[in-house]
Scaffold this active site. Structure first.
Site, PDB file in Angstrom:
ATOM      1  N   GLU A  41      10.408 -16.228  13.273  1.00 22.10           N
ATOM      2  CA  GLU A  41      10.897 -17.616  13.272  1.00 22.10           C
ATOM      3  C   GLU A  41      10.312 -18.452  14.409  1.00 22.10           C
ATOM      4  OE1 GLU A  41      15.177 -17.504  12.982  1.00 22.10           O
ATOM      5  OE2 GLU A  41      15.125 -16.277  11.163  1.00 22.10           O
ATOM      6  N   GLU A  52      13.939 -10.750   3.424  1.00 24.59           N
ATOM      7  CA  GLU A  52      15.387 -10.900   3.637  1.00 24.59           C
ATOM      8  C   GLU A  52      16.031 -11.602   2.445  1.00 24.59           C
ATOM      9  OE1 GLU A  52      16.337 -12.677   7.436  1.00 24.59           O
ATOM     10  OE2 GLU A  52      14.649 -11.711   8.448  1.00 24.59           O
TER      11      GLU A  52
END
Length: 326
Positions: free
Chosen positions: A156, A262
């Site tokens: 991220e 995910e």
């Protein structure tokens, strides 16, 4: 009296075997086995000691999934809460569980701005942060060397406009923290696949998707050893995304593989889940899919009911649709 005793024994045996019945049922239609039969490496899920020690949850993991990602136990706040003081209880549990049950492991995650101890966030000196970064990556990876298929080395690091996030790593080291992280990781475990991982990479024309691909292409051209891009794929319902095209955009950056890391989808519709599975099947560099949990009971988005098993661990229509599609 004999009939009552027999009945009582039957009920006791049935109760004790509830988890194994689930395991047997799922083993006959394992998503992982079906997905691998299509040429992919794994269909996995996430977990940690809390969920993996739930016998019903564990039975499904053992029967249905071929890969595990630690949900929280390998993040920096869990592994090095104080400088130089490492704690591996949770991570060891997951790695040992995976080894005992023949599951591949995706290590998650080494460098992330979130769940980061305050002592790291407070570093302002370039040499200090470089040393801390290298030591953390080296210590964690060395412990599990040879046991982890792939590592999310950085996680991220992009803003929605495709620029780099202003984290402590970027603020102190600039873009060079990416090179430091990947070169350190490669030196520790040359056999592990090294990934950069992020969310909202679900549309090919989105600025973040293009920014990721452009940066990775540049970094690879500079010799930075990035093997893969992970697309988290936390999705809303309704299919207003183009996962196949997005994966192709990411794959065009020069990485050797991409993965859905995910996955969860609000509402868990059969159509949405099958579309995502087919997207990975259609992209040659997409090696696997990891769903972010087994049951809605333990999902971080439990109100959205986004997983393949409901809160009572029963398979949803989406589960059966994937099996049928495969």
């Amino acid at each position: 009296m004999v009939r009552l005793t027999v009945l009582a024994g039957f009920l006791l045996t049935s109760a004790a075997c509830s988890a194994c019945v689930i395991g047997e049922r799922q083993a006959a239609s394992s998503i992982n086995n079906a997905f691998k039969a299509k040429g992919k490496k794994y269909f996995g899920t996430c977990g940690d000691q809390g969920t993996l020690s739930d016998s019903t949850n564990s039975a499904i993991v053992k029967a249905d999934f071929g890969q595990l990602t630690p949900e929280n136990s390998m993040k920096w706040d869990a592994t090095e809460p104080n400088r130089g003081q490492f704690s591996f209880g949770g991570a060891d549990y997951l790695v040992n569980y995976a080894a005992s049950n023949g599951k591949m492991i995706r290590g998650h995650t080494l460098v992330w701005h979130s769940q980061l101890p305050g002592w790291v966030q407070g570093i302002t000196d370039k040499n200090t942060l470089t040393s801390v970064l290298k030591n953390h990556i080296t210590t964690v990876m060395q412990r599990y060397k040879g046991k982890v298929y792939a590592w999310d080395v950085v996680n991220e690091i992009f803003n929605e406009d495709g620029s780099l996030r202003k984290s402590v790593f970027y603020n102190v080291l600039g873009e060079d923290f990416v090179r430091i992280a990947f070169e350190t990781a490669r030196s520790v475990d040359p056999q592990a696949k090294l990934y950069i991982n992020d969310y909202n990479l679900d549309n090919a024309n989105y600025a973040k998707t293009k920014g990721m691909a452009d940066h990775v292409r540049k970094w690879i051209s500079q010799g930075i050893p990035i093997d893969g891009i992970g697309s988290q794929t936390h999705l809303g319902s309704g299919g207003s995304w183009t996962v196949k095209d997005a994966l192709n955009t990411l794959a065009s950056s020069g990485v050797s593989e991409v993965a859905i890391t995910e996955l969860d989808i609000a509402g868990a519709s059969s159509t949405d889940y099958v579309n995502v599975v087919n997207a990975c099947l259609s992209v040659s560099k997409c090696v696997g899919i990891t769903v972010w949990g087994v049951s809605d009971k333990y999902s971080w988005r439990s109100n959205d009911k986004p997983l393949l098993f409901d809160s009572n661990f029963q398979p949803k229509a989406a589960y059966n649709a994937i099996i049928s599609a495969l």
